[in-house]
Motif scaffolding. Sequence first.
Motif, PDB file in Angstrom:
ATOM      1  N   VAL A   1      45.727  38.198  11.185  1.00 24.65           N
ATOM      2  CA  VAL A   1      44.965  37.520  12.244  1.00 24.65           C
ATOM      3  C   VAL A   1      44.587  36.107  11.806  1.00 24.65           C
ATOM      4  N   LEU A   2      44.098  35.965  10.580  1.00 19.93           N
ATOM      5  CA  LEU A   2      43.712  34.641  10.101  1.00 19.93           C
ATOM      6  C   LEU A   2      44.922  33.726   9.921  1.00 19.93           C
TER       7      LEU A   2
ATOM      8  N   ILE B   1      45.409  43.439   8.128  1.00 18.35           N
ATOM      9  CA  ILE B   1      45.218  42.971   9.504  1.00 18.35           C
ATOM     10  C   ILE B   1      44.400  41.683   9.506  1.00 18.35           C
ATOM     11  N   ASN B   2      43.415  41.599   8.645  1.00 16.22           N
ATOM     12  CA  ASN B   2      42.608  40.385   8.510  1.00 16.22           C
ATOM     13  C   ASN B   2      43.497  39.212   8.105  1.00 16.22           C
ATOM     14  N   SER B   3      44.389  39.438   7.177  1.00 20.10           N
ATOM     15  CA  SER B   3      45.294  38.384   6.730  1.00 20.10           C
ATOM     16  C   SER B   3      46.231  37.936   7.853  1.00 20.10           C
TER      17      SER B   3
ATOM     18  N   SER C   1      47.638  33.077   4.434  1.00 16.85           N
ATOM     19  CA  SER C   1      48.092  34.465   4.437  1.00 16.85           C
ATOM     20  C   SER C   1      47.970  35.097   3.055  1.00 16.85           C
TER      21      SER C   1
ATOM     22  N   PRO D   1      35.763  32.030   8.191  1.00 16.41           N
ATOM     23  CA  PRO D   1      36.757  32.572   7.253  1.00 16.41           C
ATOM     24  C   PRO D   1      37.254  31.523   6.258  1.00 16.41           C
TER      25      PRO D   1
ATOM     26  N   PRO E   1      43.278  35.501   2.199  1.00 20.11           N
ATOM     27  CA  PRO E   1      42.473  35.673   3.409  1.00 20.11           C
ATOM     28  C   PRO E   1      40.974  35.690   3.141  1.00 20.11           C
ATOM     29  N   ILE E   2      40.576  35.909   1.882  1.00 24.27           N
ATOM     30  CA  ILE E   2      39.158  35.897   1.533  1.00 24.27           C
ATOM     31  C   ILE E   2      38.934  34.907   0.402  1.00 24.27           C
TER      32      ILE E   2
ATOM     33  N   MET F   1      42.399  44.832   5.369  1.00 21.24           N
ATOM     34  CA  MET F   1      42.681  43.604   4.654  1.00 21.24           C
ATOM     35  C   MET F   1      43.985  42.972   5.150  1.00 21.24           C
TER      36      MET F   1
END
Length: 90
Positions: A7-8, A3-5, A38, A67, A41-42, A1
């Motif tokens: 990257v996005l 890392i996803n934040s 940030s 996303p 992210p979802i 989660m």
Amino acid sequence: MIINSIVLSIITFVLCYILWKIRLWGGGDVKLITAISSVLPIQPFLINHQTLFSIYKVDFPVIAIYPFPLTIIFNSILISFPFFSIIYID
């Protein structure tokens, strides 16, 4: 989660930075939209779509194929179109 934040957030910053460089957005917009992407992210689920739209018997898409931070950018661009037309037509 996390890392996803990250990257996005980087992708969102790059897209917003490009819009800032071509003078469509201000520097504050770049920082604001990057901060929102940030933190979120979802997609937040605030409404239960199954019970809300079950009256009409229509299935609406709940999650987009891209996303959620890109949804924020697209909506910001759509909201700012009337202002762009006023500024750049005059």
